[in-house]
Motif scaffolding. Structure first.
Motif, PDB file in Angstrom:
ATOM      1  N   GLN A 151     -24.588 -16.955   3.585  1.00 46.86           N
ATOM      2  CA  GLN A 151     -24.730 -18.394   3.798  1.00 46.86           C
ATOM      3  C   GLN A 151     -25.316 -18.681   5.182  1.00 46.86           C
ATOM      4  O   GLN A 151     -26.132 -19.579   5.343  1.00 46.86           O
ATOM      5  N   TYR A 152     -24.879 -17.888   6.205  1.00 45.55           N
ATOM      6  CA  TYR A 152     -25.302 -18.159   7.577  1.00 45.55           C
ATOM      7  C   TYR A 152     -26.527 -17.371   8.015  1.00 45.55           C
ATOM      8  O   TYR A 152     -27.339 -17.873   8.796  1.00 45.55           O
ATOM      9  N   HIS A 153     -26.615 -16.127   7.582  1.00 41.50           N
ATOM     10  CA  HIS A 153     -27.720 -15.295   8.088  1.00 41.50           C
ATOM     11  C   HIS A 153     -27.911 -14.052   7.219  1.00 41.50           C
ATOM     12  O   HIS A 153     -27.599 -12.940   7.645  1.00 41.50           O
ATOM     13  N   SER A 154     -28.471 -14.258   6.041  1.00 40.87           N
ATOM     14  CA  SER A 154     -28.682 -13.137   5.121  1.00 40.87           C
ATOM     15  C   SER A 154     -29.682 -12.125   5.690  1.00 40.87           C
ATOM     16  O   SER A 154     -29.726 -10.984   5.251  1.00 40.87           O
ATOM     17  N   TRP A 155     -30.466 -12.562   6.696  1.00 47.18           N
ATOM     18  CA  TRP A 155     -31.497 -11.685   7.275  1.00 47.18           C
ATOM     19  C   TRP A 155     -30.965 -10.716   8.332  1.00 47.18           C
ATOM     20  O   TRP A 155     -31.657  -9.803   8.758  1.00 47.18           O
ATOM     21  N   VAL A 156     -29.713 -10.941   8.793  1.00 44.93           N
ATOM     22  CA  VAL A 156     -29.157 -10.093   9.863  1.00 44.93           C
ATOM     23  C   VAL A 156     -28.955  -8.663   9.353  1.00 44.93           C
ATOM     24  O   VAL A 156     -28.420  -8.452   8.264  1.00 44.93           O
ATOM     25  N   ASN A 157     -29.379  -7.665  10.144  1.00 44.26           N
ATOM     26  CA  ASN A 157     -29.275  -6.260   9.752  1.00 44.26           C
ATOM     27  C   ASN A 157     -27.889  -5.688  10.075  1.00 44.26           C
ATOM     28  O   ASN A 157     -27.716  -4.892  10.987  1.00 44.26           O
ATOM     29  N   TYR A 158     -26.904  -6.102   9.291  1.00 36.43           N
ATOM     30  CA  TYR A 158     -25.508  -5.672   9.502  1.00 36.43           C
ATOM     31  C   TYR A 158     -25.383  -4.153   9.366  1.00 36.43           C
ATOM     32  O   TYR A 158     -24.569  -3.509  10.005  1.00 36.43           O
ATOM     33  N   ASN A 159     -26.214  -3.582   8.496  1.00 38.84           N
ATOM     34  CA  ASN A 159     -26.138  -2.155   8.203  1.00 38.84           C
ATOM     35  C   ASN A 159     -26.301  -1.294   9.462  1.00 38.84           C
ATOM     36  O   ASN A 159     -25.515  -0.383   9.691  1.00 38.84           O
ATOM     37  N   SER A 160     -27.293  -1.640  10.277  1.00 40.69           N
ATOM     38  CA  SER A 160     -27.489  -0.865  11.507  1.00 40.69           C
ATOM     39  C   SER A 160     -26.527  -1.322  12.599  1.00 40.69           C
ATOM     40  O   SER A 160     -26.009  -0.510  13.361  1.00 40.69           O
ATOM     41  N   MET A 161     -26.244  -2.636  12.641  1.00 34.72           N
ATOM     42  CA  MET A 161     -25.348  -3.162  13.682  1.00 34.72           C
ATOM     43  C   MET A 161     -23.939  -2.623  13.568  1.00 34.72           C
ATOM     44  O   MET A 161     -23.256  -2.406  14.562  1.00 34.72           O
ATOM     45  N   LEU A 162     -23.478  -2.439  12.332  1.00 33.28           N
ATOM     46  CA  LEU A 162     -22.082  -2.072  12.110  1.00 33.28           C
ATOM     47  C   LEU A 162     -21.895  -0.615  11.676  1.00 33.28           C
ATOM     48  O   LEU A 162     -20.850  -0.248  11.134  1.00 33.28           O
ATOM     49  N   LYS A 163     -22.901   0.201  11.928  1.00 33.94           N
ATOM     50  CA  LYS A 163     -22.847   1.600  11.505  1.00 33.94           C
ATOM     51  C   LYS A 163     -21.569   2.293  11.974  1.00 33.94           C
ATOM     52  O   LYS A 163     -20.899   3.000  11.221  1.00 33.94           O
ATOM     53  N   ALA A 164     -21.213   2.066  13.223  1.00 33.17           N
ATOM     54  CA  ALA A 164     -20.036   2.729  13.811  1.00 33.17           C
ATOM     55  C   ALA A 164     -18.720   2.131  13.314  1.00 33.17           C
ATOM     56  O   ALA A 164     -17.646   2.676  13.569  1.00 33.17           O
ATOM     57  N   CYS A 165     -18.819   1.013  12.603  1.00 35.53           N
ATOM     58  CA  CYS A 165     -17.611   0.301  12.157  1.00 35.53           C
ATOM     59  C   CYS A 165     -17.247   0.588  10.701  1.00 35.53           C
ATOM     60  O   CYS A 165     -16.227   0.116  10.192  1.00 35.53           O
ATOM     61  N   LEU A 166     -18.088   1.341  10.021  1.00 35.04           N
ATOM     62  CA  LEU A 166     -17.875   1.600   8.603  1.00 35.04           C
ATOM     63  C   LEU A 166     -16.643   2.474   8.366  1.00 35.04           C
ATOM     64  O   LEU A 166     -16.513   3.542   8.956  1.00 35.04           O
ATOM     65  N   VAL A 167     -15.717   1.990   7.552  1.00 35.16           N
ATOM     66  CA  VAL A 167     -14.512   2.782   7.277  1.00 35.16           C
ATOM     67  C   VAL A 167     -14.386   3.233   5.821  1.00 35.16           C
ATOM     68  O   VAL A 167     -13.653   4.155   5.513  1.00 35.16           O
ATOM     69  N   GLY A 168     -15.103   2.579   4.915  1.00 33.96           N
ATOM     70  CA  GLY A 168     -14.970   2.990   3.526  1.00 33.96           C
ATOM     71  C   GLY A 168     -15.729   2.079   2.590  1.00 33.96           C
ATOM     72  O   GLY A 168     -16.539   1.265   3.021  1.00 33.96           O
ATOM     73  N   ARG A 169     -15.462   2.265   1.297  1.00 38.45           N
ATOM     74  CA  ARG A 169     -16.058   1.337   0.341  1.00 38.45           C
ATOM     75  C   ARG A 169     -14.955   0.675  -0.464  1.00 38.45           C
ATOM     76  O   ARG A 169     -13.925   1.295  -0.773  1.00 38.45           O
ATOM     77  N   PHE A 170     -15.179  -0.584  -0.750  1.00 41.66           N
ATOM     78  CA  PHE A 170     -14.147  -1.349  -1.420  1.00 41.66           C
ATOM     79  C   PHE A 170     -14.038  -0.949  -2.880  1.00 41.66           C
ATOM     80  O   PHE A 170     -15.030  -0.844  -3.598  1.00 41.66           O
ATOM     81  N   GLU A 171     -12.818  -0.712  -3.310  1.00 37.32           N
ATOM     82  CA  GLU A 171     -12.539  -0.335  -4.687  1.00 37.32           C
ATOM     83  C   GLU A 171     -11.708  -1.443  -5.325  1.00 37.32           C
ATOM     84  O   GLU A 171     -10.534  -1.584  -5.013  1.00 37.32           O
ATOM     85  N   GLY A 172     -12.332  -2.239  -6.162  1.00 37.02           N
ATOM     86  CA  GLY A 172     -11.575  -3.310  -6.796  1.00 37.02           C
ATOM     87  C   GLY A 172     -12.420  -4.539  -7.041  1.00 37.02           C
ATOM     88  O   GLY A 172     -13.648  -4.484  -6.964  1.00 37.02           O
ATOM     89  N   ASP A 173     -11.746  -5.629  -7.317  1.00 39.09           N
ATOM     90  CA  ASP A 173     -12.390  -6.874  -7.701  1.00 39.09           C
ATOM     91  C   ASP A 173     -12.398  -7.847  -6.520  1.00 39.09           C
ATOM     92  O   ASP A 173     -11.354  -8.404  -6.158  1.00 39.09           O
ATOM     93  N   THR A 174     -13.571  -8.050  -5.909  1.00 38.76           N
ATOM     94  CA  THR A 174     -13.634  -8.918  -4.723  1.00 38.76           C
ATOM     95  C   THR A 174     -13.284 -10.372  -5.061  1.00 38.76           C
ATOM     96  O   THR A 174     -12.874 -11.121  -4.179  1.00 38.76           O
ATOM     97  N   THR A 175     -13.419 -10.761  -6.330  1.00 39.15           N
ATOM     98  CA  THR A 175     -13.110 -12.149  -6.685  1.00 39.15           C
ATOM     99  C   THR A 175     -11.604 -12.419  -6.621  1.00 39.15           C
ATOM    100  O   THR A 175     -11.174 -13.564  -6.625  1.00 39.15           O
ATOM    101  N   LYS A 176     -10.794 -11.356  -6.551  1.00 39.76           N
ATOM    102  CA  LYS A 176      -9.345 -11.533  -6.469  1.00 39.76           C
ATOM    103  C   LYS A 176      -8.821 -11.507  -5.036  1.00 39.76           C
ATOM    104  O   LYS A 176      -7.627 -11.615  -4.800  1.00 39.76           O
ATOM    105  N   LEU A 177      -9.747 -11.348  -4.072  1.00 40.64           N
ATOM    106  CA  LEU A 177      -9.330 -11.322  -2.667  1.00 40.64           C
ATOM    107  C   LEU A 177      -9.024 -12.739  -2.178  1.00 40.64           C
ATOM    108  O   LEU A 177      -9.538 -13.710  -2.734  1.00 40.64           O
ATOM    109  N   PRO A 178      -8.208 -12.858  -1.110  1.00 43.88           N
ATOM    110  CA  PRO A 178      -7.866 -14.164  -0.576  1.00 43.88           C
ATOM    111  C   PRO A 178      -9.087 -14.941  -0.064  1.00 43.88           C
ATOM    112  O   PRO A 178     -10.076 -14.356   0.280  1.00 43.88           O
TER     113      PRO A 178
END
Ligand code: HEM
Length: 88
Positions: free
Chosen positions: A61-88
């Protein structure tokens, strides 16, 4: 590479919803953005809206163009397993 990442469940993710322990999902990947928070150009409170949940919608919504992938490389902890629509 992403297949080697640990799986993170919703139960685990939602625990990390604090400023000193902040995880979020972006495009199915889970990031520990605790250290990044204070560098967010949009501010800490804005980013905290997505703490412990799926940030993808707000991110796009705010910035789909931002390259989060390279910016947050060191912050990656895993991949989400489950249904994101059920998150708060
Ligand atoms: C601005 C990164 C998540 C809201 C920015 C900018 C970057 C950035 C690089 C500057 C963009 C520019 O000026 O062109 C990130 C990263 C995120 C993230 C890496 C993932 C963790 C979010 C989320 C929200 C948000 C979840 C909303 C809840 C904003 C807003 C601005 C902004 C409102 C505009 C600030 C301004 O120009 O006044 N973000 N962001 N961001 N971000 Fe994020």
């Amino acid at each position: 590479a992403s297949v080697r990442l640990p799986k993170v469940t919703a139960e685990e993710l939602v625990k990390h919803n604090k400023q000193n322990d902040c995880w979020m999902v972006l495009f199915g990947q889970v990031y520990d953005i605790t250290q990044y928070l204070e560098y967010h150009p949009g501010g800490v409170p804005e980013l905290m809206r997505a703490a412990g949940t799926d940030a993808t919608g707000l991110f796009n919504q705010y910035h789909s163009w931002v390259n989060y992938n390279s910016m947050l490389k060191a912050c990656l902890v895993g991949r989400f397993e489950g249904d994101t629509t059920k998150l708060p």
